[in-house]
Design an enzyme around this catalytic site. Structure first.
Site, mmCIF file in Angstrom:
data_model
loop_
_atom_site.group_PDB
_atom_site.id
_atom_site.type_symbol
_atom_site.label_atom_id
_atom_site.label_comp_id
_atom_site.label_asym_id
_atom_site.label_seq_id
_atom_site.Cartn_x
_atom_site.Cartn_y
_atom_site.Cartn_z
ATOM 1 N N CYS A 114 0.810 -1.225 0.000
ATOM 2 C CA CYS A 114 0.000 0.000 0.000
ATOM 3 C C CYS A 114 0.845 1.278 0.000
ATOM 4 C CB CYS A 114 -0.948 0.014 1.194
ATOM 5 S SG CYS A 114 -2.094 -1.389 1.224
ATOM 6 N N HIS A 251 -3.453 7.342 2.073
ATOM 7 C CA HIS A 251 -3.818 6.016 1.594
ATOM 8 C C HIS A 251 -5.241 5.721 2.056
ATOM 9 C CE1 HIS A 251 -4.054 1.836 0.831
ATOM 10 N NE2 HIS A 251 -3.813 1.449 2.072
ATOM 11 N N ASN A 281 -10.028 -0.135 -0.417
ATOM 12 C CA ASN A 281 -8.570 -0.085 -0.353
ATOM 13 C C ASN A 281 -8.008 -0.646 -1.654
ATOM 14 O OD1 ASN A 281 -5.845 -0.436 0.161
ATOM 15 N ND2 ASN A 281 -6.130 -1.240 2.222
#
Length: 324
Positions: A114, A251, A281
């Site tokens: 990520c 993020h 996500n």
């Protein structure tokens, strides 16, 4: 004069298939309310059969090139951040080169889960500042739907697919914080926390892609502290403070992590770009997707100061201070 890596184009791509939270109710003991309450996610996009990471990356890249008013022939390098490549090798970046008809320059992938886009952006900045390239296409692209355990309600409801791309170009600056472009970066990793977020397969272990595994609560605690710390560190390197920030572009993992980090940084949520409700996500694609959406909506404007920060498996985390 100082060389700065300036963002001159941005674009994104999302698969056509939109999956609402209610879809999971058909086969999991979960609900739309449960997912929204714990993550802030309402829907996400899943890639179609045959729709690969490289294809999505190429779509986002074309949008970024159009935004910058240039063609693939003007690009010196392609850097792709991904944990879900089409193949073990070659790199997604070289596949994107081929998709764009690019026969010059070079391309490679970065894998920091990520945090991948932050690592890719930092790498591209270093290459531009050192004179190794003039224009770099920086991409985050993922098909995380391909590594989900559909029986694990704590993880499979959280992730989605997509891609975002940014054109970075060498421009002259004065060398102070008023310059456009990347002003500072901060990268970190600590392998002691591997068990918090990982995939239980790989080439040299199982010979399979594996499935994503996550320890949600411990990861949440690590995420808020580390994201706030890396954002502070990057701002400090740039000689700037919280009051100078126009937008946090985090993020997009979980709304509670986003809110907790903003609170720790003493930045109001009105200054935080939030797209987690629509994308879920998307790992390395998360920040460029959010950035592209915010620019297209007119929220982010030239001259504004952005702080992008992310944390992912490894653990790996970092931040970039960028004046748009």
């Amino acid at each position: 004069m100082t060389t700065r890596a300036v963002a001159t184009g941005i674009g994104h791509y999302l698969p056509e298939r939109v999956v609402e939270n209610s879809w999971f109710e058909e086969f999991l003991d979960t609900s739309d309310e449960w997912i929204r309450t714990r993550s802030g996610i309402e829907r996400r996009h899943f890639a179609a059969e045959g729709e690969t990471t490289s294809r999505m990356a190429a779509h986002a890249s074309r949008a970024a090139l159009d935004s910058a008013g240039i063609t693939a022939d003007d690009i010196d390098a392609v850097i792709v951040a991904t944990s879900t490549p089409d193949l073990t090798f070659p790199s997604v970046a070289t596949m994107v080169q081929n998709e764009l008809g690019m026969t010059r320059g070079f391309g490679f992938d970065i894998q920091a889960v990520c945090a991948g886009f932050i690592y890719a952006l930092s790498t591209a900045n270093a290459m531009i500042v050192s004179g190794q390239a003039q224009r770099i296409l920086v991409i985050g692209a993922e098909t995380f739907s391909r590594i989900m355990d559909w029986e694990d309600r704590s993880t499979c409801v959280l992730f989605g697919d997509g891609a975002g791309a940014l054109v970075l170009e060498a421009r002259s600056g004065s060398g102070n914080a008023s310059d456009r472009g990347v002003l500072a970066t901060d990268l970190n990793s600590d392998g002691r926390y591997r068990e918090m977020l990982y995939v239980d397969g790989g080439v040299s272990t199982s010979g399979t892609a594996g499935k994503l595994r996550m320890q949600g609560n411990p990861l949440f605690r690590q995420a808020v502290a580390k994201l706030a710390a890396t954002a502070d560190a990057a701002l400090g390197k740039a000689g700037l403070g919280h009051d100078d920030v126009d937008w946090i572009v985090p993020h997009q993992a979980n709304i509670r992590i986003i809110q907790g980090t903003a609170k720790k940084l003493d930045v109001p949520m009105e200054k935080v770009v939030v797209t987690v409700q629509d994308h879920g996500n998307t790992s390395a694609a998360s920040i460029p997707l959010a950035l592209s959406v915010a620019v297209s909506e007119g929220k982010i404007r030239p001259g504004q100061l952005l702080v992008a920060e992310a944390i992912g498996g490894g653990l790996a985390w970092g931040a970039v201070v960028l004046r748009w």
